[in-house]
Design an enzyme around this catalytic site. Structure first.
Site, PDB file in Angstrom:
ATOM      1  N   THR A   1      -2.782  -5.489  -9.371  1.00 59.90           N
ATOM      2  CA  THR A   1      -2.952  -6.391  -7.948  1.00 59.90           C
ATOM      3  C   THR A   1      -4.228  -6.535  -7.657  1.00 59.90           C
ATOM      4  OG1 THR A   1      -2.704  -4.308  -6.525  1.00 59.90           O
ATOM      5  CG2 THR A   1      -0.720  -5.542  -7.185  1.00 59.90           C
TER       6      THR A   1
ATOM      7  N   ILE B   1      -2.383  -8.366 -15.464  1.00 59.25           N
ATOM      8  CA  ILE B   1      -3.274  -7.587 -14.414  1.00 59.25           C
ATOM      9  C   ILE B   1      -2.797  -6.644 -13.384  1.00 59.25           C
ATOM     10  CG2 ILE B   1      -5.290  -9.125 -14.490  1.00 59.25           C
ATOM     11  CD1 ILE B   1      -4.205 -10.456 -12.116  1.00 59.25           C
TER      12      ILE B   1
ATOM     13  N   CYS C   1      -7.148   3.867 -10.282  1.00 62.79           N
ATOM     14  CA  CYS C   1      -7.189   4.797  -9.609  1.00 62.79           C
ATOM     15  C   CYS C   1      -8.347   5.412  -9.066  1.00 62.79           C
ATOM     16  CB  CYS C   1      -6.358   6.119 -10.117  1.00 62.79           C
ATOM     17  SG  CYS C   1      -4.628   5.983 -10.877  1.00 62.79           S
TER      18      CYS C   1
ATOM     19  N   GLY D   1       7.382  -8.208 -11.845  1.00 63.85           N
ATOM     20  CA  GLY D   1       7.241  -7.116 -10.772  1.00 63.85           C
ATOM     21  C   GLY D   1       7.654  -7.612  -9.423  1.00 63.85           C
TER      22      GLY D   1
ATOM     23  N   ALA E   1       0.912  -1.207   0.038  1.00 68.34           N
ATOM     24  CA  ALA E   1      -0.009  -0.140  -0.097  1.00 68.34           C
ATOM     25  C   ALA E   1       0.899   1.157   0.042  1.00 68.34           C
ATOM     26  CB  ALA E   1      -0.883   0.062   1.307  1.00 68.34           C
TER      27      ALA E   1
END
Length: 305
Positions: free
Chosen positions: A195, A193, A131, A267, A71
């Site tokens: 997360t 994709i 977002c 990633g 996060a």
């Protein structure tokens, strides 16, 4: 037989299909000590906003079985500093540099696209539609087909000659519906994709392990979900798909290309071993030769039902 790992992706010529995933490779410069940046197919830098962002409070990363939660809150230096101090040091003449865009409404996304489209050295724009849209009550752009389509259209209008990639969220009922809307809006390619939403708690402190409580789950744990999403999206749209989600080996790369992907992004594996993307790029041609794959165009989407 000499295997050819090069690919063409929405107007870009890549020496191989190995790219880095936004948010996991810094601005690219941080990983130069671990390999030759020019050996990669492309570099997707961390999300950029119009103004610098500090991100979320600590702690903002938590390990999970076969993955991690983050996060971070899209901490970044802002587009002006990136263009002035970071981009000139990247090998943009030989390796496509892709800017990942973060904003909270369509006008801001369009403005950011306009700034980046004018920058020599930026090869493509990747739009983070996970977002929250502040003008629509905070719902993520990527959770509503109409909003995803309008956002893709707004960015495309300001992107000039730069290809626009739209990065899809798996946190939806039907990812195919969002993919189609993004392509209709003008997306030249789709990244699939982002997360999965998750959380972790500590039974001793009785507190969440992230200060933000929830975060994005990534790593090998989400690979089956990513593979399914890429397969579904590739069957539904004609735009090329860049796969991301739990990829940590050349074998993983070929799995995603087998179901239809044109390229992949590495990633979370970069956190485990910072040389992972370089090792995979080096290993891929040898694996292709082992399997009798002369080129990726012939192999792509050849999964038997």
């Amino acid at each position: 037989m000499s295997a050819n790992a090069s690919v063409r992706l929405a107007g870009l010529a890549l020496k191989n299909p190995i790219l880095t995933a936004s948010g996991t490779f810094g601005y690219g410069l941080e990983f130069a000590p671990y390999g030759d940046l020019q050996a990669l197919g492309g570099i997707v830098v961390k999300g950029l906003s119009l103004k610098p962002r500090l991100g979320n409070p600590m702690p903002r990363i938590a390990e999970t079985p076969c993955g991690m939660l983050n996060a971070i809150g899209l901490q970044n230096c802002g587009v002006e500093k990136f263009l002035r101090d970071k981009l000139p040091l990247l090998p943009h003449a030989t390796t496509p540099i892709v800017a990942n865009l973060y904003a909270c409404d369509a006008d801001e996304f369009a403005e950011l696209a306009g700034v980046l489209s004018a920058a020599e050295g930026v090869a493509a724009l990747e739009v983070n539609i996970s977002c929250p849209n502040v003008k629509a009550g905070g719902i993520a752009f990527g959770q509503d087909p109409a909003m995803a389509g309008r956002l893709a259209e707004a960015v495309k209008k300001r992107a000039g000659d730069k290809p626009v990639w739209v990065k899809l969220s798996p946190n939806v009922t039907d990812i195919v519906e969002i993919a189609r809307a993004a392509v209709l809006g003008g997306a030249d390619a789709l990244t699939c994709i982002n997360t999965l939403t998750g959380m972790a708690v500590d039974i001793r402190t009785r507190r969440p392990r992230l200060a933000n409580v929830i975060g994005g789950l990534s790593g090998p744990a989400i690979k089956p979900v990513a593979l399914r999403c890429v397969w579904q999206v590739c069957r539904a749209v004609s735009a090329p798909v860049i796969a991301v989600g739990g990829i940590s080996s050349a074998e993983d790369v070929l799995e995603f290309i087998l179901v239809g992907a044109h390229a992949v992004q590495i990633g979370t594996a970069n956190f485990m071993r910072p040389d992972t993307a370089f090792r995979i790029a080096e290993r891929l041609p040898a694996l292709m030769e082992e399997l009798g794959v002369e080129n990726l165009d012939a192999y792509r989407g050849s999964l038997s039902s």
